[in-house]
Each structure stands twice: as structure tokens, then as C-alpha cells.
Design a protein around this motif. Structure first.
Motif, PDB file in Angstrom:
ATOM      1  N   ASP A   1     -36.152 -14.607  25.538  1.00  0.00           N
ATOM      2  CA  ASP A   1     -37.652 -15.908  25.810  1.00  0.00           C
ATOM      3  C   ASP A   1     -38.153 -15.192  27.328  1.00  0.00           C
ATOM      4  OD1 ASP A   1     -35.728 -16.982  26.672  1.00  0.00           O
ATOM      5  OD2 ASP A   1     -35.826 -18.933  25.528  1.00  0.00           O
ATOM      6  N   ARG A   2     -38.530 -15.691  27.657  1.00  0.00           N
ATOM      7  CA  ARG A   2     -39.176 -15.516  29.486  1.00  0.00           C
ATOM      8  C   ARG A   2     -38.094 -16.383  30.236  1.00  0.00           C
ATOM      9  NH1 ARG A   2     -45.411 -15.765  31.611  1.00  0.00           N
ATOM     10  NH2 ARG A   2     -45.837 -14.909  29.993  1.00  0.00           N
ATOM     11  N   ALA A   3     -37.575 -17.313  30.028  1.00  0.00           N
ATOM     12  CA  ALA A   3     -36.249 -18.231  30.929  1.00  0.00           C
ATOM     13  C   ALA A   3     -35.275 -17.322  30.562  1.00  0.00           C
ATOM     14  CB  ALA A   3     -35.882 -19.380  30.279  1.00  0.00           C
ATOM     15  N   SER A   4     -34.639 -16.718  29.428  1.00  0.00           N
ATOM     16  CA  SER A   4     -33.325 -15.867  29.515  1.00  0.00           C
ATOM     17  C   SER A   4     -33.615 -14.497  30.191  1.00  0.00           C
ATOM     18  CB  SER A   4     -33.020 -16.086  28.272  1.00  0.00           C
ATOM     19  OG  SER A   4     -34.322 -14.551  27.381  1.00  0.00           O
ATOM     20  N   THR A   5     -34.696 -13.992  29.489  1.00  0.00           N
ATOM     21  CA  THR A   5     -35.232 -12.924  30.909  1.00  0.00           C
ATOM     22  C   THR A   5     -35.015 -12.735  32.314  1.00  0.00           C
ATOM     23  OG1 THR A   5     -35.836 -11.428  28.659  1.00  0.00           O
ATOM     24  CG2 THR A   5     -36.740 -11.161  30.494  1.00  0.00           C
ATOM     25  N   ARG A   6     -35.660 -13.963  31.932  1.00  0.00           N
ATOM     26  CA  ARG A   6     -35.737 -13.783  34.006  1.00  0.00           C
ATOM     27  C   ARG A   6     -34.210 -13.837  34.128  1.00  0.00           C
ATOM     28  NH1 ARG A   6     -35.075 -18.727  36.097  1.00  0.00           N
ATOM     29  NH2 ARG A   6     -35.123 -18.518  38.590  1.00  0.00           N
ATOM     30  N   GLN A   7     -33.441 -14.853  33.399  1.00  0.00           N
ATOM     31  CA  GLN A   7     -32.798 -14.993  34.607  1.00  0.00           C
ATOM     32  C   GLN A   7     -31.361 -13.391  34.950  1.00  0.00           C
ATOM     33  OE1 GLN A   7     -29.400 -18.096  32.639  1.00  0.00           O
ATOM     34  NE2 GLN A   7     -28.187 -17.789  33.426  1.00  0.00           N
ATOM     35  N   LEU A   8     -31.494 -12.671  33.474  1.00  0.00           N
ATOM     36  CA  LEU A   8     -30.787 -11.189  33.368  1.00  0.00           C
ATOM     37  C   LEU A   8     -31.770 -10.950  34.552  1.00  0.00           C
ATOM     38  CD1 LEU A   8     -29.805  -9.673  29.749  1.00  0.00           C
ATOM     39  CD2 LEU A   8     -31.659  -8.856  31.835  1.00  0.00           C
TER      40      LEU A   8
ATOM     41  N   LEU B   1     -32.779 -11.475  37.397  1.00  0.00           N
ATOM     42  CA  LEU B   1     -32.559 -11.384  38.704  1.00  0.00           C
ATOM     43  C   LEU B   1     -31.422 -11.471  38.822  1.00  0.00           C
ATOM     44  CD1 LEU B   1     -35.022 -15.005  39.314  1.00  0.00           C
ATOM     45  CD2 LEU B   1     -35.188 -12.769  39.917  1.00  0.00           C
ATOM     46  N   GLU B   2     -30.230 -11.703  38.110  1.00  0.00           N
ATOM     47  CA  GLU B   2     -28.901 -11.344  38.282  1.00  0.00           C
ATOM     48  C   GLU B   2     -28.792  -9.265  38.706  1.00  0.00           C
ATOM     49  OE1 GLU B   2     -26.818 -12.429  35.269  1.00  0.00           O
ATOM     50  OE2 GLU B   2     -27.248 -14.762  35.291  1.00  0.00           O
TER      51      GLU B   2
ATOM     52  N   ALA C   1     -31.630  -1.615  35.956  1.00  0.00           N
ATOM     53  CA  ALA C   1     -30.876  -2.093  34.015  1.00  0.00           C
ATOM     54  C   ALA C   1     -31.447  -3.411  34.029  1.00  0.00           C
ATOM     55  CB  ALA C   1     -29.313  -2.953  34.615  1.00  0.00           C
ATOM     56  N   ALA C   2     -32.033  -4.416  35.940  1.00  0.00           N
ATOM     57  CA  ALA C   2     -32.943  -5.445  35.529  1.00  0.00           C
ATOM     58  C   ALA C   2     -34.197  -4.887  34.380  1.00  0.00           C
ATOM     59  CB  ALA C   2     -33.417  -5.885  37.144  1.00  0.00           C
ATOM     60  N   PHE C   3     -34.757  -3.723  35.091  1.00  0.00           N
ATOM     61  CA  PHE C   3     -36.019  -3.252  34.453  1.00  0.00           C
ATOM     62  C   PHE C   3     -36.030  -2.852  33.090  1.00  0.00           C
ATOM     63  CE2 PHE C   3     -38.861   0.656  33.800  1.00  0.00           C
ATOM     64  CZ  PHE C   3     -40.252  -0.233  33.955  1.00  0.00           C
ATOM     65  N   ALA C   4     -34.686  -2.402  32.459  1.00  0.00           N
ATOM     66  CA  ALA C   4     -35.160  -2.212  31.415  1.00  0.00           C
ATOM     67  C   ALA C   4     -35.006  -3.657  30.873  1.00  0.00           C
ATOM     68  CB  ALA C   4     -33.724  -1.581  30.617  1.00  0.00           C
ATOM     69  N   GLY C   5     -33.975  -4.488  30.904  1.00  0.00           N
ATOM     70  CA  GLY C   5     -34.487  -5.901  30.277  1.00  0.00           C
ATOM     71  C   GLY C   5     -35.903  -6.703  30.396  1.00  0.00           C
ATOM     72  N   ALA C   6     -36.813  -6.887  31.334  1.00  0.00           N
ATOM     73  CA  ALA C   6     -38.326  -6.965  31.293  1.00  0.00           C
ATOM     74  C   ALA C   6     -38.992  -6.689  30.486  1.00  0.00           C
ATOM     75  CB  ALA C   6     -38.134  -6.667  32.892  1.00  0.00           C
ATOM     76  N   MET C   7     -38.383  -5.006  30.129  1.00  0.00           N
ATOM     77  CA  MET C   7     -39.091  -4.011  28.911  1.00  0.00           C
ATOM     78  C   MET C   7     -38.930  -4.682  27.809  1.00  0.00           C
ATOM     79  SD  MET C   7     -41.608  -2.548  31.204  1.00  0.00           S
ATOM     80  CE  MET C   7     -41.325  -4.343  31.980  1.00  0.00           C
ATOM     81  N   VAL C   8     -37.622  -4.654  27.166  1.00  0.00           N
ATOM     82  CA  VAL C   8     -37.589  -5.356  25.888  1.00  0.00           C
ATOM     83  C   VAL C   8     -38.287  -6.804  25.710  1.00  0.00           C
ATOM     84  CG1 VAL C   8     -35.558  -6.433  24.544  1.00  0.00           C
ATOM     85  CG2 VAL C   8     -35.099  -4.821  26.103  1.00  0.00           C
ATOM     86  N   TRP C   9     -37.962  -7.768  26.525  1.00  0.00           N
ATOM     87  CA  TRP C   9     -39.347  -8.912  26.564  1.00  0.00           C
ATOM     88  C   TRP C   9     -40.518  -8.150  26.982  1.00  0.00           C
ATOM     89  CZ3 TRP C   9     -43.180 -10.366  29.113  1.00  0.00           C
ATOM     90  CH2 TRP C   9     -43.176 -12.170  28.940  1.00  0.00           C
ATOM     91  N   GLY C  10     -41.296  -7.414  27.781  1.00  0.00           N
ATOM     92  CA  GLY C  10     -42.509  -6.984  27.371  1.00  0.00           C
ATOM     93  C   GLY C  10     -43.197  -6.510  26.006  1.00  0.00           C
TER      94      GLY C  10
END
Length: 229
Positions: A54-61, A63-64, A73-82
């Protein structure tokens, strides 16, 4: 002018309620892992992402990973959600990383993609969403990364305090733009900086009437447009 556009009734009703976090949804890690096989840091973050995001868990990942210097890695996480459950997220993300649609799995990742993503993140934090949008659409442009998805990246790296951060960049994609055209008569072109500026003014103005941030208004519109919150 955007300040003259009233809040559509269906949106007003939603903004008048207590805001709710986004519901989780599933994703399939296997195709992502296959196409990111040569990026150990990306593989590592994909392997530790939850089965439902969801947005909250993806945001945390995001940013970390970004604060640790692992931009891809951060970008890939955002794209999984996106990309959600569409199925074509892995290959299109690989297009972005390699700059090619021809044999992307075997093509090397471009040298400057991480640098341009980081520049977008720095710009949105220092100069705000509008300047970051302009940057990523012009001199900071990344091939195959359109505004519908680079605004997702800008959202996650700018929502530093919370998922509803008042300074975060709201996402603008076709679904949101189409909803606004149908219900508010606004004709936004998702790839234009001036349209994004109008969008920011509209969401900020509407949100101020309900003590909501621009990204909370965007999230509400997306839910109305797609049936997903």
C-alpha cells in the motif's frame, strides 16, 4: 482559473469524511525478480517487500532505500506499487533502466538513470513539486519514464513526514486527469508542466476547504476514478 472551480459533490462528500489509509493489494514478485536479475540491491529489496503493498508501506521502503543511497532499489519499490496488478510493470520498469524496449533483460542499465532519479528527488525536496516536474520532463528526462510514473517517484521521495505530507508531490496520471475533466471540466495534459501547476493549485485549494493536503485530495480522486482507495 482553478480557484473558481467548485469541489465536485462526490469528492466533497469523501473529503468530509475521516481519511482512511489505502487498502493493501497483492503483487507478483517472480517477473520482477527475473527482469532485475543483474541488480543485487533491487533484488534484495524486492525479496523483502510484503506480499501485499500500500502507500504507507511502500513509502517507508522507498525512503529507507533512497536515504541509504540505493536509488534504483527505491525506484523499483515505487514502481511495484505504481503498476499494481497490471502485469506489465516489470518490463516497463526495465525499459526505463536500460533505455531500450529491445531485449531489455540482457541490456545493461544506463549509467545516468539513478543520477537523474536522485536529482528529481533532491529537486522536489528543495524546490517543490512544480520545479521537480519541470526538471524530470525536460533536462532531467529519463527515456520511457512518463509523467504518470515519475510523479509516483516524486510522491514517495517527497512524502518524508507521512503518506499525507502537505509538502509531498501529488501523482497525476490519466485516470485522475480524466476524472477531473468529467467532473470538474478541467482539461489537464499530464505531460505538461503548466498543467501540473494548475493541478497543484486546484488540489491545494480544494484541500484547504477540508483541512486536507493535496495528496489526500489526489488519493480521494484516484479512488473515485478507479474504485480503489
Amino acid at each position: 482559473m482553478t480557484h473558481d472551480i467548485p469541489v465536485p459533490h462526490v469528492l466533497a462528500a469523501l473529503l468530509g469524511k475521516e481519511p482512511q489509509p489505502q487498502r493493501t493489494f497483492p503483487w507478483r514478485p517472480e517477473p520482477w525478480l527475473e527482469l532485475m536479475h543483474d541488480l543485487p540491491q533491487v533484488v534484495a529489496v524486492l525479496q523483502r517487500m510484503p506480499e501485499r503493498v500500500d502507500r504507507a508501506s511502500t513509502r517507508q521502503l522507498v525512503l529507507e532505500e533512497f536515504e541509504a543511497g540505493r536509488t534504483l532499489a527505491a525506484f523499483a519499490g515505487a514502481m511495484v506499487w505504481g503498476y499494481g496488478t497490471t502485469g506489465y510493470g516489470p518490463v516497463r520498469t526495465r525499459w526505463v533502466l536500460t533505455g531500450t524496449k529491445t531485449s531489455p533483460r540482457t541490456s545493461p542499465v544506463l549509467f545516468d538513470v539513478a543520477q537523474r532519479l536522485a536529482t528529481g528527488a533532491t529537486t522536489v525536496r528543495r524546490e517543490g513539486p512544480l520545479e521537480a516536474f519541470r526538471c524530470m520532463g525536460t533536462e532531467g528526462r529519463i527515456k520511457h519514464l512518463g509523467s504518470a510514473f515519475f510523479t509516483k517517484w516524486l510522491y514517495f521521495v517527497s512524502a518524508t513526514d507521512s503518506p499525507d505530507d502537505a509538502t509531498a508531490a501529488p501523482i497525476l496520471d490519466k485516470q485522475v486527469a480524466d476524472w477531473l475533466y468529467t467532473h470538474a471540466g478541467t482539461n489537464l495534459r499530464v505531460n505538461r508542466t503548466d498543467s501540473y501547476g494548475q493541478y497543484l493549485q486546484l488540489l491545494t485549494g480544494w484541500g484547504s476547504q477540508y483541512d486536507r493536503s493535496a495528496v489526500q485530495v489526489e488519493k480521494a480522486i484516484f479512488g473515485l476514478a478507479t474504485g480503489r482507495d
